[in-house]
Design a protein around this motif. Structure first.
Motif, PDB file in Angstrom:
ATOM      1  N   LEU A   1       0.546   6.945  -1.245  1.00  0.00           N
ATOM      2  CA  LEU A   1       0.276   6.051  -2.380  1.00  0.00           C
ATOM      3  C   LEU A   1       0.466   4.677  -1.868  1.00  0.00           C
ATOM      4  O   LEU A   1       1.792   4.363  -1.479  1.00  0.00           O
ATOM      5  N   VAL A   2      -0.383   3.649  -1.848  1.00  0.00           N
ATOM      6  CA  VAL A   2      -0.080   2.469  -1.315  1.00  0.00           C
ATOM      7  C   VAL A   2      -0.135   1.331  -2.423  1.00  0.00           C
ATOM      8  O   VAL A   2       0.259   0.031  -2.159  1.00  0.00           O
ATOM      9  N   GLU A   3      -0.621   1.442  -3.411  1.00  0.00           N
ATOM     10  CA  GLU A   3      -0.661   0.608  -4.523  1.00  0.00           C
ATOM     11  C   GLU A   3      -0.801   1.245  -6.147  1.00  0.00           C
ATOM     12  O   GLU A   3      -1.459   2.090  -6.119  1.00  0.00           O
ATOM     13  N   GLN A   4       0.123   0.730  -6.931  1.00  0.00           N
ATOM     14  CA  GLN A   4       0.118   1.071  -8.284  1.00  0.00           C
ATOM     15  C   GLN A   4       0.108   0.050  -9.239  1.00  0.00           C
ATOM     16  O   GLN A   4       0.971  -0.626  -9.409  1.00  0.00           O
ATOM     17  N   GLY A   5      -1.210   0.063  -9.801  1.00  0.00           N
ATOM     18  CA  GLY A   5      -1.527  -0.911 -10.822  1.00  0.00           C
ATOM     19  C   GLY A   5      -1.348  -0.569 -12.324  1.00  0.00           C
ATOM     20  O   GLY A   5      -0.749   0.605 -12.404  1.00  0.00           O
ATOM     21  N   GLN A   6      -1.629  -1.574 -13.192  1.00  0.00           N
ATOM     22  CA  GLN A   6      -1.489  -1.231 -14.561  1.00  0.00           C
ATOM     23  C   GLN A   6      -2.506  -0.268 -14.824  1.00  0.00           C
ATOM     24  O   GLN A   6      -2.169   0.518 -15.878  1.00  0.00           O
ATOM     25  N   GLU A   7      -3.838  -0.221 -14.265  1.00  0.00           N
ATOM     26  CA  GLU A   7      -4.920   0.617 -14.802  1.00  0.00           C
ATOM     27  C   GLU A   7      -5.230   1.476 -13.469  1.00  0.00           C
ATOM     28  O   GLU A   7      -6.301   2.422 -13.947  1.00  0.00           O
ATOM     29  N   HIS A   8      -4.832   1.460 -12.359  1.00  0.00           N
ATOM     30  CA  HIS A   8      -5.342   2.171 -11.498  1.00  0.00           C
ATOM     31  C   HIS A   8      -4.291   2.448 -10.314  1.00  0.00           C
ATOM     32  O   HIS A   8      -3.092   1.652 -10.274  1.00  0.00           O
ATOM     33  N   CYS A   9      -4.593   3.308  -9.240  1.00  0.00           N
ATOM     34  CA  CYS A   9      -3.701   3.503  -8.026  1.00  0.00           C
ATOM     35  C   CYS A   9      -4.744   3.696  -6.931  1.00  0.00           C
ATOM     36  O   CYS A   9      -5.812   3.758  -6.821  1.00  0.00           O
ATOM     37  N   ILE A  10      -4.140   3.149  -5.964  1.00  0.00           N
ATOM     38  CA  ILE A  10      -4.850   3.240  -4.603  1.00  0.00           C
ATOM     39  C   ILE A  10      -4.232   4.097  -3.610  1.00  0.00           C
ATOM     40  O   ILE A  10      -2.936   3.989  -3.141  1.00  0.00           O
ATOM     41  N   PHE A  11      -4.782   5.208  -3.078  1.00  0.00           N
ATOM     42  CA  PHE A  11      -4.269   6.177  -2.069  1.00  0.00           C
ATOM     43  C   PHE A  11      -5.073   5.873  -0.625  1.00  0.00           C
ATOM     44  O   PHE A  11      -6.031   5.301  -0.426  1.00  0.00           O
ATOM     45  N   ALA A  12      -4.046   6.340   0.495  1.00  0.00           N
ATOM     46  CA  ALA A  12      -4.715   6.253   1.618  1.00  0.00           C
ATOM     47  C   ALA A  12      -4.391   7.389   2.425  1.00  0.00           C
ATOM     48  O   ALA A  12      -3.342   8.087   2.238  1.00  0.00           O
ATOM     49  N   LEU A  13      -5.310   7.790   3.305  1.00  0.00           N
ATOM     50  CA  LEU A  13      -5.250   9.075   3.937  1.00  0.00           C
ATOM     51  C   LEU A  13      -5.857   8.899   5.308  1.00  0.00           C
ATOM     52  O   LEU A  13      -7.104   8.252   5.493  1.00  0.00           O
ATOM     53  N   ARG A  14      -5.410   9.388   6.416  1.00  0.00           N
ATOM     54  CA  ARG A  14      -6.121   9.259   7.804  1.00  0.00           C
ATOM     55  C   ARG A  14      -6.818  10.539   8.202  1.00  0.00           C
ATOM     56  O   ARG A  14      -5.838  11.758   8.238  1.00  0.00           O
ATOM     57  N   VAL A  15      -7.858  10.646   8.105  1.00  0.00           N
ATOM     58  CA  VAL A  15      -8.694  11.855   8.213  1.00  0.00           C
ATOM     59  C   VAL A  15     -10.125  11.709   9.052  1.00  0.00           C
ATOM     60  O   VAL A  15     -10.562  10.724   8.950  1.00  0.00           O
ATOM     61  N   ILE A  16     -10.590  12.828   9.549  1.00  0.00           N
ATOM     62  CA  ILE A  16     -11.744  12.597  10.042  1.00  0.00           C
ATOM     63  C   ILE A  16     -13.063  13.188   9.213  1.00  0.00           C
ATOM     64  O   ILE A  16     -13.114  14.241   8.516  1.00  0.00           O
ATOM     65  N   PRO A  17     -13.645  12.218   8.712  1.00  0.00           N
ATOM     66  CA  PRO A  17     -14.760  12.555   7.638  1.00  0.00           C
ATOM     67  C   PRO A  17     -15.743  13.507   8.345  1.00  0.00           C
ATOM     68  O   PRO A  17     -16.122  13.777   9.159  1.00  0.00           O
TER      69      PRO A  17
END
Length: 300
Positions: free
Chosen positions: A244-260
């Motif tokens: 979890l890299v950011e938590q806002g009032q109405e949303h969150c932002i996640f990051a993952l390192r992966v091969i698409p």
């Protein structure tokens, strides 16, 4: 025969885990065994089972001479921190309990059907223990005929309710994955093999998503989700690298390192409007195109 033995090994492991540090006396264990399997339990059989459990699961059942109780020695056993082993134990245990309680719990237990059904799982695991090669008949999707393959079974992996064999293909001279529910027959081919030094299936797939073997470098994928969806993702992450890299009032932002790969795109699409791919642009475009293709099916 192998299936029956594995179920008995799992039963013993589960029984000793439930007994905890107190352990079980030999008469207590015999009584539990006879109640479960409706057969006598010679001490020699128990000693054979103990040895097999240590070989297969790395779990040591020892005897505390001060109490004459048998218990799992957690100092010598790799019980904690082995998610894969724990999952296999739980899978076999649940299947065993469901079989045992089929009549007594009729109408009270509901489980999803898993196509592979562990039909070949125990046979493959035994071949892995023996480093024995396998000959399989394998039918790909959209194919009417089964193809014959000789493989060296290196590992098993579960993904999306299916079991897969991670194996060296003698024909392709490369690593391949085979869905167990696509195997129409399986037998040992009489050949043995030596495992590659340092092989670790978790390490092999650590940057991959799903069952695709790694064929490119991983990228940083950022996802914007609703707060409700974020709660689910925190309980059940999309990938081990997820943070979890950011938590806002109405949303969150996640990051993952992966091969698409197609597995990732398909899973991202299922979130619909509850998730937006922020980057990289290539993954964002792939999800966008998949949604557009789906929308065309519903347009007048």
């Amino acid at each position: 025969m192998v299936q029956e033995l594995v179920e008995k090994y799992i039963y013993l492991v589960q029984t000793f885990l439930e007994a905890g540090e107190q352990g079980l006396t030999w008469p207590e264990l015999q009584e539990k065994w006879e109640d479960r399997f409706d057969e006598s339990y010679p001490r020699r059989s128990f000693f054979n089972h103990r040895a097999a459990i240590e070989d297969i699961f790395g779990i040591v059942i020892t005897c505390d001479r001060s109490t004459n109780c048998y218990l799992i020695d957690r100092r010598e056993s790799a019980v904690d921190g082995r998610a894969a082993t724990d999952y296999l134990i739980n899978t076999f245990t649940v299947n065993s309990l469901l079989t045992l309680g089929k009549e007594r719990l009729s109408g009270r237990v509901s489980v999803e059907d898993i196509p592979s059904g562990q039909i070949y799982l125990t046979a493959v695991m035994q071949a892995m223990l023996d480093n024995a090669g396998l000959h399989i008949a394998y039918r790909k999707y959209l194919s009417k005929e089964s193809e014959q393959r000789d493989i060296r079974p290196y590992a098993v992996k579960e993904f999306a309710k299916r079991w897969y064999i991670v194996a060296w293909s003698e024909e392709a001279q490369a690593l391949r994955t085979y869905a167990m529910d696509r195997i129409t027959s399986l037998e040992r081919n009489g050949k043995s093999f030596k495992m590659p030094s340092g092989f670790d299936v978790e390490h092999l797939f650590e940057a991959s998503y799903g069952i695709y073997l790694p064929e490119a470098a991983p990228v940083l994928v950022k996802l914007k989700t609703t707060l409700r969806e974020a709660a689910y993702l925190q309980d059940l992450p999309l990938h081990p690298s997820q943070v979890l890299v950011e938590q806002g009032q109405e949303h969150c932002i996640f990051a993952l390192r992966v091969i698409p790969n197609p597995n990732l795109i398909m899973d991202l699409c299922k979130y619909g409007g509850r998730m937006e791919v922020l980057e990289p642009q290539s993954v964002r475009d792939a999800v966008h195109q998949a949604h557009k293709n789906a929308l065309r099916l519903y347009e007048p």
